[in-house]
Design a protein around this motif. Structure first.
Motif, PDB file in Angstrom:
ATOM      1  N   THR A   1      44.875  14.649 -44.007  1.00 28.56           N
ATOM      2  CA  THR A   1      43.731  15.177 -43.266  1.00 28.56           C
ATOM      3  C   THR A   1      43.924  14.969 -41.763  1.00 28.56           C
ATOM      4  N   TRP A   2      43.310  15.852 -40.994  1.00 32.04           N
ATOM      5  CA  TRP A   2      43.418  15.807 -39.530  1.00 32.04           C
ATOM      6  C   TRP A   2      42.015  16.020 -38.961  1.00 32.04           C
ATOM      7  N   SER A   3      41.565  15.088 -38.144  1.00 29.82           N
ATOM      8  CA  SER A   3      40.257  15.224 -37.509  1.00 29.82           C
ATOM      9  C   SER A   3      40.399  15.028 -36.016  1.00 29.82           C
ATOM     10  N   MET A   4      39.495  15.690 -35.265  1.00 34.05           N
ATOM     11  CA  MET A   4      39.601  15.652 -33.812  1.00 34.05           C
ATOM     12  C   MET A   4      38.201  15.761 -33.206  1.00 34.05           C
ATOM     13  N   ALA A   5      37.937  14.963 -32.192  1.00 28.10           N
ATOM     14  CA  ALA A   5      36.689  15.058 -31.433  1.00 28.10           C
ATOM     15  C   ALA A   5      37.049  15.537 -30.036  1.00 28.10           C
ATOM     16  N   ALA A   6      36.478  16.693 -29.637  1.00 25.91           N
ATOM     17  CA  ALA A   6      36.785  17.290 -28.345  1.00 25.91           C
ATOM     18  C   ALA A   6      35.658  16.996 -27.362  1.00 25.91           C
ATOM     19  N   HIS A   7      36.010  16.284 -26.290  1.00 24.60           N
ATOM     20  CA  HIS A   7      35.067  15.990 -25.213  1.00 24.60           C
ATOM     21  C   HIS A   7      35.440  16.853 -24.013  1.00 24.60           C
ATOM     22  N   SER A   8      34.437  17.392 -23.313  1.00 28.54           N
ATOM     23  CA  SER A   8      34.736  18.208 -22.140  1.00 28.54           C
ATOM     24  C   SER A   8      33.592  18.137 -21.141  1.00 28.54           C
ATOM     25  N   SER A   9      33.922  18.426 -19.879  1.00 26.14           N
ATOM     26  CA  SER A   9      32.892  18.461 -18.846  1.00 26.14           C
ATOM     27  C   SER A   9      32.004  19.692 -18.992  1.00 26.14           C
ATOM     28  N   LEU A  10      32.418  20.652 -19.824  1.00 28.02           N
ATOM     29  CA  LEU A  10      31.584  21.815 -20.101  1.00 28.02           C
ATOM     30  C   LEU A  10      30.379  21.414 -20.942  1.00 28.02           C
ATOM     31  N   LEU A  11      30.606  20.459 -21.870  1.00 28.58           N
ATOM     32  CA  LEU A  11      29.532  19.913 -22.700  1.00 28.58           C
ATOM     33  C   LEU A  11      29.582  18.397 -22.592  1.00 28.58           C
ATOM     34  N   PRO A  12      29.163  17.848 -21.439  1.00 30.90           N
ATOM     35  CA  PRO A  12      29.386  16.421 -21.176  1.00 30.90           C
ATOM     36  C   PRO A  12      28.688  15.471 -22.132  1.00 30.90           C
ATOM     37  N   ARG A  13      27.647  15.908 -22.792  1.00 33.38           N
ATOM     38  CA  ARG A  13      26.890  15.015 -23.670  1.00 33.38           C
ATOM     39  C   ARG A  13      27.145  15.280 -25.148  1.00 33.38           C
ATOM     40  N   GLN A  14      28.132  16.093 -25.427  1.00 32.75           N
ATOM     41  CA  GLN A  14      28.359  16.477 -26.816  1.00 32.75           C
ATOM     42  C   GLN A  14      29.851  16.494 -27.136  1.00 32.75           C
ATOM     43  N   ALA A  15      30.235  15.717 -28.129  1.00 32.61           N
ATOM     44  CA  ALA A  15      31.605  15.760 -28.625  1.00 32.61           C
ATOM     45  C   ALA A  15      31.662  16.742 -29.785  1.00 32.61           C
ATOM     46  N   VAL A  16      32.580  17.680 -29.708  1.00 32.35           N
ATOM     47  CA  VAL A  16      32.692  18.708 -30.736  1.00 32.35           C
ATOM     48  C   VAL A  16      33.669  18.229 -31.812  1.00 32.35           C
ATOM     49  N   PRO A  17      33.193  18.021 -33.037  1.00 32.59           N
ATOM     50  CA  PRO A  17      34.097  17.558 -34.108  1.00 32.59           C
ATOM     51  C   PRO A  17      34.827  18.721 -34.777  1.00 32.59           C
ATOM     52  N   LEU A  18      36.103  18.493 -35.069  1.00 28.63           N
ATOM     53  CA  LEU A  18      36.907  19.460 -35.813  1.00 28.63           C
ATOM     54  C   LEU A  18      37.614  18.712 -36.940  1.00 28.63           C
ATOM     55  N   ARG A  19      37.578  19.303 -38.121  1.00 24.79           N
ATOM     56  CA  ARG A  19      38.204  18.648 -39.277  1.00 24.79           C
ATOM     57  C   ARG A  19      39.057  19.649 -40.046  1.00 24.79           C
ATOM     58  N   GLY A  20      40.138  19.141 -40.593  1.00 27.94           N
ATOM     59  CA  GLY A  20      41.005  20.014 -41.357  1.00 27.94           C
ATOM     60  C   GLY A  20      42.117  19.244 -42.033  1.00 27.94           C
ATOM     61  N   SER A  21      43.267  19.870 -42.154  1.00 30.40           N
ATOM     62  CA  SER A  21      44.400  19.270 -42.857  1.00 30.40           C
ATOM     63  C   SER A  21      45.689  19.572 -42.103  1.00 30.40           C
ATOM     64  N   PHE A  22      46.731  18.865 -42.486  1.00 34.18           N
ATOM     65  CA  PHE A  22      48.026  19.094 -41.855  1.00 34.18           C
ATOM     66  C   PHE A  22      49.132  18.863 -42.868  1.00 34.18           C
ATOM     67  N   TRP A  23      50.287  19.418 -42.586  1.00 35.67           N
ATOM     68  CA  TRP A  23      51.521  19.069 -43.285  1.00 35.67           C
ATOM     69  C   TRP A  23      52.680  19.267 -42.325  1.00 35.67           C
ATOM     70  N   VAL A  24      53.657  18.376 -42.400  1.00 35.08           N
ATOM     71  CA  VAL A  24      54.888  18.521 -41.624  1.00 35.08           C
ATOM     72  C   VAL A  24      56.062  18.155 -42.521  1.00 35.08           C
ATOM     73  N   ARG A  25      57.116  18.936 -42.444  1.00 33.36           N
ATOM     74  CA  ARG A  25      58.315  18.648 -43.226  1.00 33.36           C
ATOM     75  C   ARG A  25      59.258  17.815 -42.389  1.00 33.36           C
ATOM     76  N   LEU A  26      59.781  16.738 -42.972  1.00 36.07           N
ATOM     77  CA  LEU A  26      60.634  15.797 -42.258  1.00 36.07           C
ATOM     78  C   LEU A  26      62.076  15.895 -42.720  1.00 36.07           C
ATOM     79  N   LEU A  27      62.968  15.660 -41.791  1.00 36.06           N
ATOM     80  CA  LEU A  27      64.401  15.674 -42.070  1.00 36.06           C
ATOM     81  C   LEU A  27      65.008  14.447 -41.423  1.00 36.06           C
ATOM     82  N   CYS A  28      65.892  13.750 -42.133  1.00 33.40           N
ATOM     83  CA  CYS A  28      66.536  12.563 -41.573  1.00 33.40           C
ATOM     84  C   CYS A  28      67.233  12.928 -40.268  1.00 33.40           C
ATOM     85  N   ALA A  29      66.984  12.144 -39.226  1.00 34.10           N
ATOM     86  CA  ALA A  29      67.651  12.371 -37.948  1.00 34.10           C
ATOM     87  C   ALA A  29      69.124  12.071 -38.086  1.00 34.10           C
ATOM     88  N   VAL A  30      69.964  12.892 -37.478  1.00 37.90           N
ATOM     89  CA  VAL A  30      71.407  12.714 -37.551  1.00 37.90           C
ATOM     90  C   VAL A  30      71.843  11.736 -36.483  1.00 37.90           C
TER      91      VAL A  30
END
Length: 296
Positions: free
Chosen positions: A267-296
């Protein structure tokens, strides 16, 4: 998991050497009795690994002594390694070696190493991040998807993962950089304007979990300023707008995931703070996946 600090006891040193070699892909035997050309011998650690079509073998003696290893020990060990026909022999010493020991090992298959030198040779990036990985890994591909209240993906907030790295920082904790691009050309143009390349996250853990019930937690913070006149998404609606003044932004990120095969997902969650909305943090929630490979 292999520790970087020198093992305190002989048995600990033997086990640590065996673990390092196993993590490097060797089939390891501890105190196995082996038949040589003239008799039989038992090494502290004996290991094999296919290398270029050859079954490469090494024998290791572990010396957790307070004094330096003398020349006589090297001579005896070299004879045993030669009788067995092993490709190389290593003496790993906690204290070091006498000058005569180094002379005895010259022009032979015997290598004399203290613990840190042994790690540098066989585990330069530290212990494996997880089973199937080494001490560092490349991020090959992936995605980060945020969803709205209706469960639909928010394309303006989501990202395609194009690369990155996973390694440990100087304190030994996990550090991951994920390079991203927006699937929307307009958003990608905006990202380029502010110099956005991706996410940097760190964890208090030193390894990636393989247990979905005990995920690895990573956190990060990113700050940037959108210039006046730039077009970008409204933080609440995602509608593209032109910012009339510079907007200061701060993203607080948390990812929780585990390794499944070669894929780190969760899962991936993020709270976005900005001077456009100084009193409100915008929450974003979702998911992620990344494929890994051994470094050479």
């Amino acid at each position: 998991m292999t520790k970087r600090a020198p093992p305190a006891e002989w048995r600990d040193l033997q086990e640590a050497v065996a673990q390092v070699l196993a993590d490097d892909g060797y089939t390891v035997h501890v105190e196995q009795r082996l038949t040589t050309a003239r008799s039989s011998v038992t090494f502290d650690v004996f290991a094999r690994k296919p290398v270029g079509g050859h079954d490469f073998s090494i024998a290791v003696e572990c010396k957790q002594w307070r004094k330096n290893v003398p020349q006589a020990v090297v001579h005896a060990f070299r004879s045993q390694v030669d009788d067995l026909g092993a490709d190389a022999g290593y003496i790993v010493s906690a204290a070091g070696f006498q000058s005569g020991a180094y002379e005895a090992a010259e022009n032979t298959s015997i290598r004399l190493l203290i613990w840190e030198q042994f790690l540098t040779k066989f585990a330069p990036d530290g212990p494996p991040l997880a089973p199937g990985l080494k001490g560092s890994a490349q991020v090959v591909c992936g995605s980060i998807n945020f969803v709205g209240g209706d469960g639909e993906v928010l394309p303006w907030a989501s990202s395609v993962v194009t690369g990155g790295t996973v390694k440990r920082d100087q304190a030994g904790a996990l550090a991951i950089f994920i390079k991203t691009e927006s699937p929307m050309p307009g958003m990608q143009k905006a990202n380029a304007q502010i110099g956005w390349e991706g996410f940097e996250l760190t964890s208090t853990s030193d390894a990636i979990s393989t247990d979905p019930n005990l995920p690895t937690v990573l956190r990060g913070q990113t700050e940037f300023t959108t210039p006046a006149g730039m077009q970008g998404p409204h933080p609440l609606t995602g509608a593209i707008m032109t910012f009339p003044v510079p907007i200061d932004c701060r993203l607080m990120i948390q990812a929780e995931g585990y390794l499944k095969g070669d894929t780190f997902t969760g899962t991936w969650s993020m709270a976005a703070h900005s001077s456009l909305l100084p009193r409100q943090a915008v929450p974003l929630r979702g998911s992620f996946w990344v494929r890994l490979l051994c470094a050479v």
